[in-house]
Motif scaffolding. Structure first.
Motif, PDB file in Angstrom:
ATOM      1  N   ALA A  59     -77.552  30.367  48.260  1.00 40.15           N
ATOM      2  CA  ALA A  59     -76.387  30.112  49.101  1.00 40.15           C
ATOM      3  C   ALA A  59     -75.526  29.006  48.498  1.00 40.15           C
ATOM      4  O   ALA A  59     -74.295  29.067  48.498  1.00 40.15           O
ATOM      5  N   GLN A  60     -76.195  27.964  47.956  1.00 40.24           N
ATOM      6  CA  GLN A  60     -75.435  26.897  47.332  1.00 40.24           C
ATOM      7  C   GLN A  60     -74.753  27.376  46.051  1.00 40.24           C
ATOM      8  O   GLN A  60     -73.644  26.948  45.726  1.00 40.24           O
ATOM      9  N   ALA A  61     -75.412  28.280  45.338  1.00 40.68           N
ATOM     10  CA  ALA A  61     -74.769  28.838  44.149  1.00 40.68           C
ATOM     11  C   ALA A  61     -73.556  29.665  44.540  1.00 40.68           C
ATOM     12  O   ALA A  61     -72.490  29.585  43.907  1.00 40.68           O
ATOM     13  N   ALA A  62     -73.690  30.463  45.607  1.00 40.23           N
ATOM     14  CA  ALA A  62     -72.558  31.276  46.067  1.00 40.23           C
ATOM     15  C   ALA A  62     -71.415  30.401  46.553  1.00 40.23           C
ATOM     16  O   ALA A  62     -70.255  30.784  46.498  1.00 40.23           O
ATOM     17  N   ALA A  63     -71.751  29.197  47.041  1.00 39.34           N
ATOM     18  CA  ALA A  63     -70.704  28.288  47.528  1.00 39.34           C
ATOM     19  C   ALA A  63     -69.792  27.847  46.393  1.00 39.34           C
ATOM     20  O   ALA A  63     -68.665  27.389  46.629  1.00 39.34           O
ATOM     21  N   SER A  64     -70.272  27.980  45.151  1.00 39.51           N
ATOM     22  CA  SER A  64     -69.440  27.593  44.013  1.00 39.51           C
ATOM     23  C   SER A  64     -68.353  28.620  43.716  1.00 39.51           C
ATOM     24  O   SER A  64     -67.440  28.348  42.947  1.00 39.51           O
ATOM     25  N   LEU A  65     -68.460  29.815  44.324  1.00 38.67           N
ATOM     26  CA  LEU A  65     -67.449  30.848  44.081  1.00 38.67           C
ATOM     27  C   LEU A  65     -66.162  30.483  44.796  1.00 38.67           C
ATOM     28  O   LEU A  65     -66.171  30.102  45.969  1.00 38.67           O
ATOM     29  N   HIS A 123     -65.501  38.184  39.453  1.00 35.02           N
ATOM     30  CA  HIS A 123     -65.579  36.724  39.538  1.00 35.02           C
ATOM     31  C   HIS A 123     -67.032  36.270  39.729  1.00 35.02           C
ATOM     32  O   HIS A 123     -67.473  35.310  39.085  1.00 35.02           O
ATOM     33  N   ALA A 124     -67.765  36.945  40.613  1.00 34.06           N
ATOM     34  CA  ALA A 124     -69.159  36.569  40.862  1.00 34.06           C
ATOM     35  C   ALA A 124     -70.016  36.772  39.618  1.00 34.06           C
ATOM     36  O   ALA A 124     -70.806  35.900  39.232  1.00 34.06           O
ATOM     37  N   HIS A 125     -69.872  37.942  38.968  1.00 29.80           N
ATOM     38  CA  HIS A 125     -70.667  38.231  37.772  1.00 29.80           C
ATOM     39  C   HIS A 125     -70.366  37.226  36.664  1.00 29.80           C
ATOM     40  O   HIS A 125     -71.260  36.803  35.928  1.00 29.80           O
ATOM     41  N   HIS A 126     -69.106  36.848  36.558  1.00 30.25           N
ATOM     42  CA  HIS A 126     -68.717  35.870  35.530  1.00 30.25           C
ATOM     43  C   HIS A 126     -69.420  34.533  35.766  1.00 30.25           C
ATOM     44  O   HIS A 126     -69.688  33.791  34.817  1.00 30.25           O
ATOM     45  N   ASN A 127     -69.725  34.239  37.035  1.00 32.74           N
ATOM     46  CA  ASN A 127     -70.408  32.992  37.389  1.00 32.74           C
ATOM     47  C   ASN A 127     -71.920  33.170  37.515  1.00 32.74           C
ATOM     48  O   ASN A 127     -72.610  32.293  38.057  1.00 32.74           O
ATOM     49  N   GLY A 128     -72.416  34.310  37.056  1.00 35.67           N
ATOM     50  CA  GLY A 128     -73.857  34.532  37.020  1.00 35.67           C
ATOM     51  C   GLY A 128     -74.479  34.889  38.348  1.00 35.67           C
ATOM     52  O   GLY A 128     -75.686  34.717  38.527  1.00 35.67           O
ATOM     53  N   ILE A 129     -73.687  35.397  39.308  1.00 38.31           N
ATOM     54  CA  ILE A 129     -74.223  35.753  40.623  1.00 38.31           C
ATOM     55  C   ILE A 129     -74.116  37.256  40.828  1.00 38.31           C
ATOM     56  O   ILE A 129     -73.021  37.832  40.696  1.00 38.31           O
ATOM     57  N   ILE A 130     -75.242  37.889  41.125  1.00 40.87           N
ATOM     58  CA  ILE A 130     -75.279  39.323  41.431  1.00 40.87           C
ATOM     59  C   ILE A 130     -75.403  39.464  42.943  1.00 40.87           C
ATOM     60  O   ILE A 130     -76.237  38.793  43.559  1.00 40.87           O
ATOM     61  N   HIS A 131     -74.607  40.332  43.542  1.00 36.77           N
ATOM     62  CA  HIS A 131     -74.632  40.457  44.996  1.00 36.77           C
ATOM     63  C   HIS A 131     -75.892  41.155  45.489  1.00 36.77           C
ATOM     64  O   HIS A 131     -76.594  40.683  46.364  1.00 36.77           O
ATOM     65  N   ARG A 132     -76.171  42.346  44.965  1.00 42.16           N
ATOM     66  CA  ARG A 132     -77.366  43.148  45.272  1.00 42.16           C
ATOM     67  C   ARG A 132     -77.364  43.807  46.657  1.00 42.16           C
ATOM     68  O   ARG A 132     -78.326  44.449  47.008  1.00 42.16           O
ATOM     69  N   ASP A 133     -76.313  43.615  47.420  1.00 36.95           N
ATOM     70  CA  ASP A 133     -76.273  44.282  48.733  1.00 36.95           C
ATOM     71  C   ASP A 133     -74.837  44.653  49.100  1.00 36.95           C
ATOM     72  O   ASP A 133     -74.385  44.397  50.208  1.00 36.95           O
ATOM     73  N   ILE A 134     -74.114  45.245  48.158  1.00 36.47           N
ATOM     74  CA  ILE A 134     -72.755  45.699  48.437  1.00 36.47           C
ATOM     75  C   ILE A 134     -72.817  46.901  49.376  1.00 36.47           C
ATOM     76  O   ILE A 134     -73.443  47.922  49.075  1.00 36.47           O
ATOM     77  N   THR A 186     -82.398  44.111  38.750  1.00 33.72           N
ATOM     78  CA  THR A 186     -81.044  44.621  39.020  1.00 33.72           C
ATOM     79  C   THR A 186     -80.039  43.671  38.396  1.00 33.72           C
ATOM     80  O   THR A 186     -80.284  42.465  38.278  1.00 33.72           O
ATOM     81  N   GLY A 187     -78.914  44.231  38.015  1.00 36.42           N
ATOM     82  CA  GLY A 187     -77.884  43.419  37.380  1.00 36.42           C
ATOM     83  C   GLY A 187     -76.504  43.788  37.857  1.00 36.42           C
ATOM     84  O   GLY A 187     -76.321  44.377  38.936  1.00 36.42           O
ATOM     85  N   GLU A 188     -75.507  43.453  37.035  1.00 32.91           N
ATOM     86  CA  GLU A 188     -74.116  43.693  37.409  1.00 32.91           C
ATOM     87  C   GLU A 188     -73.853  45.168  37.707  1.00 32.91           C
ATOM     88  O   GLU A 188     -73.129  45.505  38.642  1.00 32.91           O
ATOM     89  N   LYS A 189     -74.462  46.053  36.937  1.00 39.94           N
ATOM     90  CA  LYS A 189     -74.188  47.483  37.103  1.00 39.94           C
ATOM     91  C   LYS A 189     -74.783  48.025  38.399  1.00 39.94           C
ATOM     92  O   LYS A 189     -74.343  49.074  38.884  1.00 39.94           O
ATOM     93  N   SER A 190     -75.782  47.334  38.947  1.00 37.29           N
ATOM     94  CA  SER A 190     -76.303  47.748  40.245  1.00 37.29           C
ATOM     95  C   SER A 190     -75.252  47.555  41.330  1.00 37.29           C
ATOM     96  O   SER A 190     -75.111  48.381  42.243  1.00 37.29           O
ATOM     97  N   ASP A 191     -74.499  46.447  41.257  1.00 38.93           N
ATOM     98  CA  ASP A 191     -73.411  46.224  42.214  1.00 38.93           C
ATOM     99  C   ASP A 191     -72.348  47.303  42.089  1.00 38.93           C
ATOM    100  O   ASP A 191     -71.777  47.763  43.086  1.00 38.93           O
ATOM    101  N   LEU A 192     -72.066  47.754  40.852  1.00 39.85           N
ATOM    102  CA  LEU A 192     -71.039  48.783  40.655  1.00 39.85           C
ATOM    103  C   LEU A 192     -71.512  50.130  41.202  1.00 39.85           C
ATOM    104  O   LEU A 192     -70.708  50.915  41.721  1.00 39.85           O
ATOM    105  N   TYR A 193     -72.834  50.415  41.083  1.00 41.43           N
ATOM    106  CA  TYR A 193     -73.376  51.640  41.682  1.00 41.43           C
ATOM    107  C   TYR A 193     -73.160  51.616  43.198  1.00 41.43           C
ATOM    108  O   TYR A 193     -72.690  52.592  43.796  1.00 41.43           O
ATOM    109  N   SER A 194     -73.490  50.490  43.827  1.00 45.89           N
ATOM    110  CA  SER A 194     -73.328  50.372  45.282  1.00 45.89           C
ATOM    111  C   SER A 194     -71.846  50.524  45.673  1.00 45.89           C
ATOM    112  O   SER A 194     -71.527  51.149  46.687  1.00 45.89           O
ATOM    113  N   LEU A 195     -70.955  49.966  44.863  1.00 41.42           N
ATOM    114  CA  LEU A 195     -69.520  50.109  45.134  1.00 41.42           C
ATOM    115  C   LEU A 195     -69.108  51.576  45.032  1.00 41.42           C
ATOM    116  O   LEU A 195     -68.285  52.059  45.822  1.00 41.42           O
ATOM    117  N   GLY A 196     -69.691  52.305  44.083  1.00 37.65           N
ATOM    118  CA  GLY A 196     -69.393  53.728  43.982  1.00 37.65           C
ATOM    119  C   GLY A 196     -69.791  54.479  45.242  1.00 37.65           C
ATOM    120  O   GLY A 196     -69.065  55.361  45.718  1.00 37.65           O
TER     121      GLY A 196
END
Length: 715
Positions: A59-65, A123-134, A186-196
């Motif tokens: 949560a603190q890491a996400a706060a940096s976004l 923006h999140a991926h660039h900062n090293g944060i994967i959502h994992r629940d899009i 899971t990584g960045e492409k997992s978020d893109l699958y969920s977005l699809g």
């Protein structure tokens, strides 16, 4: 929780949502006076140290976004055993609500939302944060159409903690990527699958995979291809379908390499030259591990869930084709076959006995299921009676609600479902509407007061009534009194607020006082709720003594505040220098013996062309006319016979002075009969007459004789 202050700063106002991991409340940041969203972890996670540790770190890491399409996280804290995150409050709806209301969405709108989600993920991926629940539930759409992606921290903390503890996969299974379903990294492409998957649902109104259980849906993510979205909604351009198909590929390598690449494709997909591009195709490898059939073991109570690849099973068992050889090498010697058969028989008998025992015990132990009655809208007492009669228990949770206190507003399980006997049905019971404290709006402008009551307390305009009264102290439209008073409890759903506002000072129409006697004017002032001011006197030629010449400071019909002072100027009579004279004016008919009407008009210091007298005669006569002369105003007497001017007599101020000193005053020449009409002037008099001159002279001589006689008598 309502009314609780977290960290001495965040006041909880109302609950606005919740999910499996946390509850969401609307709050007020008292320090900055802004609305916030406060997310609190559910109680079942407060004792999970590993989960809390990951949750706080992520949560603190996400706060940096910091991005316009990412919900800002303002604070992370703990109050006792309550762990909470303070986030940006968004006025709007979730994408899930919009899909339920309007799906399939227009193509342009869906692309607009998807591009913004891509921008947030980049923006999140660039900062090293994967959502994992899009998923649509975690995407907020503001009233201005701006997308806000939320729940970065919770998604990662929940997924990591759960996999660590149980080896199973927790999340929103309909939007899982295949690698997520398998429990691998899971990584960045997992978020893109969920977005699809989200895009698929926005444009078709349906999810690509359905199943009887989460496990069956997860298997379809691993084994099956989604139906082409254009078969469901032909309005989808081929270019946009290609983006969806590429995003939901089973192999991560076949998806977009980054969120930016997907966003750039979305930005151009609706251009005319791209809308009908060829359908995308992929190279299929039938022997790829990700495409092989998976074996799912049966699920029993308290058993951990795992997903196995069938090729792994074959390797562990030696693989197909090796079973026969292994069996032949390990066959027991012939002399031991009898013992083996005996043991097998014993084992079979034991198994049968165990099965019978289990069946018997289950018959005794298995609890019967009963239908759950409907207790919504019932009183708590009546609901308890119904549940007891149905051999069910109950748990009660009191919540604020517009329904009257003691009424059941929700139940779980719902009516019509079946539950085992003595299952506790969770009842949400109204404790009445949430009361708020009345604020003070006294001394506020009426419009400002209404705005504060509507926005601050949630009242509707028709709940506010306003009456007006005069006020000597407050200007118009200022609130004088309010009901309820400040600090009293108020039910926003049913309250009736009454405001009394100022009409300003009471005014009346100023009465006309000029021409009235002094006494009449004073009486009129008193009756009109006014005060008598200064009263002065001054002489007047035109206004009789004792009558009002002027009123001040207000003219007739002006709006005058009640209680104002009104001054008067009253006539003291004629000025000292006024000259009052009596002029004898002859009236001679133009035709002897025939009736004529004479009208006498006077212009003097008292006014012009005043109709003094009217006479109808048939023989010569005369009238005395009272006139007033002034140093700057002569007296002119005009005589009209049948509307024709026949004589004009003038008296000057010098004539008045001569009369005062005893000097003879000029007299008008009497009209003469016969001959031509002539104009004669004598002593400032003008005479227009007709007839003989001698007759006129004779009369003048007679008048002189009369004057001499009067003079002798005086002597």
């Amino acid at each position: 929780m309502i009314g609780t202050k977290l960290g001495g700063r965040y006041e909880i106002l109302e609950r606005i949502g919740g999910g499996g991991m946390a509850l969401v409340y609307k709050g007020l940041d008292i320090l900055l006076h802004r609305k916030v969203a406060v997310k609190m972890l559910r109680q079942q996670y407060v004792n999970d140290e590993e989960f809390i540790r990951r949750f706080r770190r992520e949560a603190q890491a996400a706060a940096s976004l910091s991005h316009p399409n990412v919900v800002s996280i303002y604070d992370v804290g703990q109050e006792g055993d309550l762990h909470y995150i303070v986030m940006e409050y968004i006025e709007g709806k979730t994408l899930n609500e919009i899909i339920k209301e309007r799906a399939p969405l227009p193509v342009e709108e869906a692309v607009h939302y998807a591009a913004q989600i891509c921008d947030a993920l980049e923006h999140a991926h660039h900062n090293g944060i994967i959502h994992r629940d899009i998923k649509p539930h975690n995407i907020l759409i503001g009233k201005n159409g701006r997308v806000k992606v939320t729940d970065f921290g919770i998604a990662r903390a929940a997924t990591s903690s759960t996999i660590t503890q149980t080896g199973s996969v927790v999340g929103s299974v309909h939007y899982f990527s295949p690698e997520h379903a398998k429990g691998t990294n899971t990584g960045e492409k997992s978020d893109l699958y969920s977005l699809g998957i989200v895009m698929y649902q926005m444009l078709t109104g349906e999810l690509p995979f359905h199943g009887e259980s989460p496990i069956s849906v997860a298997l379809k993510h691993l084994q099956e291809d989604a139906e082409d979205p254009r078969r469901i909604n032909p309005m989808i351009p081929q270019s946009l379908e290609n983006i969806i198909l590429k995003a939901v590929r089973k192999k991560p390598d076949e998806r977009y390499q980054s969120a930016r690449a997907m966003m750039e494709d979305l930005e151009t997909c609706l251009q005319p030259e791209r809308r009908n591009e060829p359908k995308i195709s992929f190279h299929h490898d039938d022997h790829d591990d990700d495409e092989n059939t998976l074996v799912l073991p049966a699920i029993r109570p308290n058993q951990q869930v795992q997903i196995f690849d069938d090729e792994d099973d074959e390797e562990e068992s030696g693989g197909p084709g090796k079973t026969e050889s292994a069996a032949s090498k390990s066959s027991p010697p012939p002399k031991k076959k009898k013992k083996t058969g005996l043991w097998i028989t014993i084992l079979v008998l034991v198994a049968l006995l165990l099965a019978g025992a289990i069946y018997f015990v289950q018959g005794k132990v298995v609890v019967a299921e009963v239908p759950v009655p409907n207790v919504k809208t019932d009183t708590l007492q009546k609901a308890q009676e119904k549940l007891t009669a149905a051999k069910l228990g109950y748990e009660v949770e009191e919540v604020a609600d517009p329904q009257p206190a003691g009424i059941v507003i929700d139940q779980n399980p719902q009516a019509g479902m079946k539950a085992k006997e003595q299952t506790k049905v969770k009842l949400k019971v109204s404790k009445g509407p949430e009361l708020k404290k009345m604020i003070s709006v006294v001394n506020h402008n009426v419009d400002d007061a209404k705005a504060q009551l509507i926005q601050g307390l949630g009242l509707k305009e028709d709940q506010i009534s306003i009456t007006y009264r005069y006020s000597e102290d407050q200007e118009a439209n200022t609130v004088l009194e309010q009901t309820p008073r400040e600090g009293e409890d108020l039910n926003p759903a049913a309250a009736a607020v009454k405001l009394i506002a100022s009409k300003g000072k009471e005014t009346i129409k100023m009465p006309a006082l000029v021409g009235l006697s002094k006494e009449e004017a004073i009486s009129r002032i008193t009756v009109s709720k006014l005060k008598l001011g200064a009263v002065t006197e001054e002489p007047s030629y035109k206004v009789a003594k004792g009558k009002v010449i002027k009123q001040f400071p207000y003219e007739p019909d002006n709006d005058v505040p009640v209680g104002q002072s009104i001054g008067l100027i009253v006539s003291s009579g004629m000025p000292q220098e006024a000259g009052q004279m009596i002029v004898n004016v002859p009236l001679v008919p133009s035709s002897e013996g025939k009736k004529s009407t004479f009208k006498v008009l006077v212009s003097d210091a008292q006014g012009d062309n005043r109709e003094y007298r009217t006479e109808t005669i048939s023989s010569p006569s005369a009238v005395d006319v009272k006139v007033i002369v002034a140093p700057d105003k002569n007296a002119v007497i005009t005589v009209k016979e049948d509307d024709k001017v026949v004589s004009v007599t003038t008296r000057t101020y010098q004539d008045f002075l001569n009369q005062q000193s005893g000097s003879p005053s000029p007299t008008p020449t009497p009209p003469q009969t016969g001959g031509q009409t002539s104009m004669q002037q004598s002593g400032g008099s003008k005479l227009i007459s007709s007839g003989g001159e001698e007759k006129g002279k004779g009369k003048d001589k007679d008048k002189d004789k009369d004057k001499d006689k009067n003079k002798d008598k005086d002597d």
